[in-house]
Design an enzyme around this catalytic site. Structure first.
Site, PDB file in Angstrom:
ATOM      1  N   GLU A 227      42.241  45.626  40.027  1.00 33.55           N
ATOM      2  CA  GLU A 227      43.510  46.204  39.757  1.00 33.55           C
ATOM      3  C   GLU A 227      43.429  46.911  38.483  1.00 33.55           C
ATOM      4  O   GLU A 227      44.376  46.736  37.533  1.00 33.55           O
ATOM      5  CB  GLU A 227      44.764  45.158  40.042  1.00 33.55           C
ATOM      6  CG  GLU A 227      45.019  44.925  41.293  1.00 33.55           C
ATOM      7  CD  GLU A 227      46.059  44.108  41.629  1.00 33.55           C
ATOM      8  OE1 GLU A 227      46.903  43.493  40.669  1.00 33.55           O
ATOM      9  OE2 GLU A 227      46.660  43.991  42.684  1.00 33.55           O
ATOM     10  N   GLU A 352      44.054  43.955  48.910  1.00 33.20           N
ATOM     11  CA  GLU A 352      45.067  42.976  48.909  1.00 33.20           C
ATOM     12  C   GLU A 352      46.338  43.667  49.473  1.00 33.20           C
ATOM     13  O   GLU A 352      46.780  44.881  49.227  1.00 33.20           O
ATOM     14  CB  GLU A 352      45.493  42.467  47.482  1.00 33.20           C
ATOM     15  CG  GLU A 352      44.426  41.840  46.754  1.00 33.20           C
ATOM     16  CD  GLU A 352      45.135  41.491  45.399  1.00 33.20           C
ATOM     17  OE1 GLU A 352      46.227  41.626  45.171  1.00 33.20           O
ATOM     18  OE2 GLU A 352      44.205  40.993  44.751  1.00 33.20           O
TER      19      GLU A 352
END
Length: 539
Positions: A227, A352
């Site tokens: 991320e 995710e």
């Protein structure tokens, strides 16, 4: 997003834990995210002069042979057969205890067996550089060494524990994707470096792991950085912030050591040259820049792009309130990342996604239902967040006892898992039944035992070889000289060594040509511990 870092209540007799700290970054809420069946007789490691190969069972008719590569929008195995990676995130190695969570309650071998039995074929394993460098597990009570499998972990460093998990996962037919989740155990940095850890630290950790596991064929790749967000950019050419350029540097360094790995590259949350979406607030979620600024690797057919996607339970986004919700999600996903697969540029692996609600009335439930349908329609790979129950804003596939399955979530995800891993273009469905044959479900049961020193786990598959779906079913078997410790996929009732199992709600209906998986673990009380007289009936 919000980062959650968990410390564990000390003492082996304590099965509860508490969260010690919740870290918030910007306006988003996110936590530090922190295979059944076949025994080693069906897993064959073929080590050749240039690289290892591994045969991984997906279902009764399909075998995955590593290493994996890419062909356009598909991930393929060493034989060129399409592969869909369907897995879970098991976090903790990036947290302050430096090991995957739940080992204070569960034997790690049992945990892996349960993941496999439920139908998953890969685990995304987050880590931090701090944990990889640590000389000991963080804190007392993070692992219950009195559990049979866990006793083998005593005295090992976090990296050596990762070795053990990787090796056992390989024995059980599970693939591992390593994820550089964070630099230390306290925060999720915007970039791949910070004031404590340099870019060289990040890349050197990756090349060390690539070399360490280059002959461990079930380790299939590297998710370079979890991320990127904040000041991270894409396509700007700034060496300090352009994530695309950093991914090239790290990816090429890894492939120079281990050219067999897949390289997964996540997106940013914005700051993309030529960005079309006015706002894309999921960290790692925006891959618009790939069209004009693709990642360039020195080894071809190894690049996979991996966005993250969440619902209202993680952060309340404006698109959840647009008049055309949830249809508007389809445009966002196509513009934000899936055009990459649509145009055949590279495969998409959703690294995710997850949430507590999976119903058809709440915003989060509708979002999650829509995304699962999208993954199925587009044939995308995924790793669900999370296996762990202690993810603050999403919960997990496991419930708080670290054994029981969240049946609502598993029912939803099973629509992606039914019939095995869907990794072959070969038609494995039974031949069509002549119209004159009455519709009837015909169930068959098979089992496989994984035996350890003091305990064992039994993986059970119930397959429907008929031409009609079941409405319900019941399994019976006899097991002497053993005591059940935990079970999944059904309700196990014992009466003087005779067991009756009824399915969880999500597993009652078995369509023709499909199967469900369940299992249990037990302690040995003698040499006659194996189950016998297995019988299954349908209704």
């Amino acid at each position: 997003m919000q980062e959650i870092f968990s410390e564990i209540a000390r003492g082996f007799s304590i099965l509860k834990w508490r969260y010690l700290a919740i870290f918030k970054f910007r306006q988003l809420a996110k936590r530090l995210r922190i295979w059944y069946w076949l025994s080693s007789a069906l897993i064959s490691l073929l080590i050749v002069s240039l690289h290892p190969q591994m045969l991984l069972p997906a279902d009764a008719a399909v075998t995955i042979q590593t290493p994996l590569s890419t062909q356009g929008a598909r991930i393929v195995d060493a034989k060129g057969s399409p592969v869909l990676l369907r897995g879970v995130n098991w976090f903790g190695l990036e947290s302050s205890i430096y090991v995957p969570h739940g080992l204070w309650v569960r034997d790690y071998k049992e945990m892996l067996s349960q993941i496999k039995t439920l139908g998953y074929n890969v685990i995304r394993m987050p880590y931090s550089i701090e944990a990889i460098r640590a000389t000991a597990v963080g804190g007392t009570g993070s692992i219950n060494y009195y559990l049979a499998g866990n006793s083998e972990l005593k005295g090992k460093t976090p990296l050596e524990i990762l070795d053990a998990l990787v090796q056992e996962a390989g024995k059980q037919g599970l693939m591992i994707l390593l994820d550089s989740h964070s630099l230390d155990s306290t925060k999720l940095p915007e970039l791949w470096y910070d004031s404590k850890y340099t870019e060289a630290d990040w890349i050197n950790t990756w090349t060390m792991l690539a070399d360490r596991y280059k002959n461990q064929a079930n380790v299939i790749g590297a998710d370079l950085k979890n991320e990127p967000h904040g000041v991270a950019t894409w396509g700007t050419g700034d060496q300090a912030t352009d994530w695309r350029l950093a991914a090239e540097r790290a990816g090429n360094a890894i492939l120079s050591v281990n050219p067999n790995w897949l390289i997964l590259v996540e997106g940013t949350d914005g700051n993309v040259v030529g960005q079309k979406l006015p706002r894309y607030d999921w960290w790692g979620g925006n891959l618009e820049g790939v069209k004009n600024y693709p990642v360039r690797l020195n080894v071809s057919h190894k690049l996979v792009y991996s966005p993250h996607e969440y619902g209202q339970g993680v952060h309340d986004q404006p698109w959840f309130y647009e008049a055309n919700f949830p249809q508007n999600l389809l445009d966002r996903w196509e513009i934000g990342f899936n055009y990459i697969a649509t145009q055949g540029i590279a495969p998409i692996w959703i690294g995710e996604f997850g949430g507590r609600l999976v119903d058809i009335s709440s915003k989060e439930g509708i979002w999650q239902q829509q995304l699962v349908n999208y993954i199925k329609q587009k044939n995308l790979s995924f790793t669900y967040w999370s296996w762990n129950p202690n993810s603050g804003d999403t919960g997990g596939i496991l419930t708080d006892d670290w054994t029981t399955i969240n049946t609502d979530k598993q029912k939803l995800l099973s629509t992606l898992l039914t019939g095995g891993d869907a990794i072959s273009t070969t038609n494995t469905q039974p031949p069509a039944t002549p119209p004159s044959t009455p519709a009837k479900a015909q169930l068959a049961v098979t089992s496989q035992i994984q035996s350890y020193t003091q305990n064992f786990c039994t993986d059970i598959v119930i397959a429907n070889n008929g031409n009609a779906s079941t409405k319900d079913w019941k399994l019976t078997f006899v097991m002497n000289q053993a005591t059940l410790t935990n079970a999944w996929g059904g309700n196990f009732i014992s009466n003087n060594g005779k067991y009756q199992v009824t399915p969880d709600s999500w597993a009652k209906v078995i369509a023709p040509g499909q199967s469900v998986k369940l299992g249990y673990c037990a302690n040995k009380k003698g040499t006659q511990y194996k189950p016998s007289q297995l019988s299954v009936s349908a209704s």
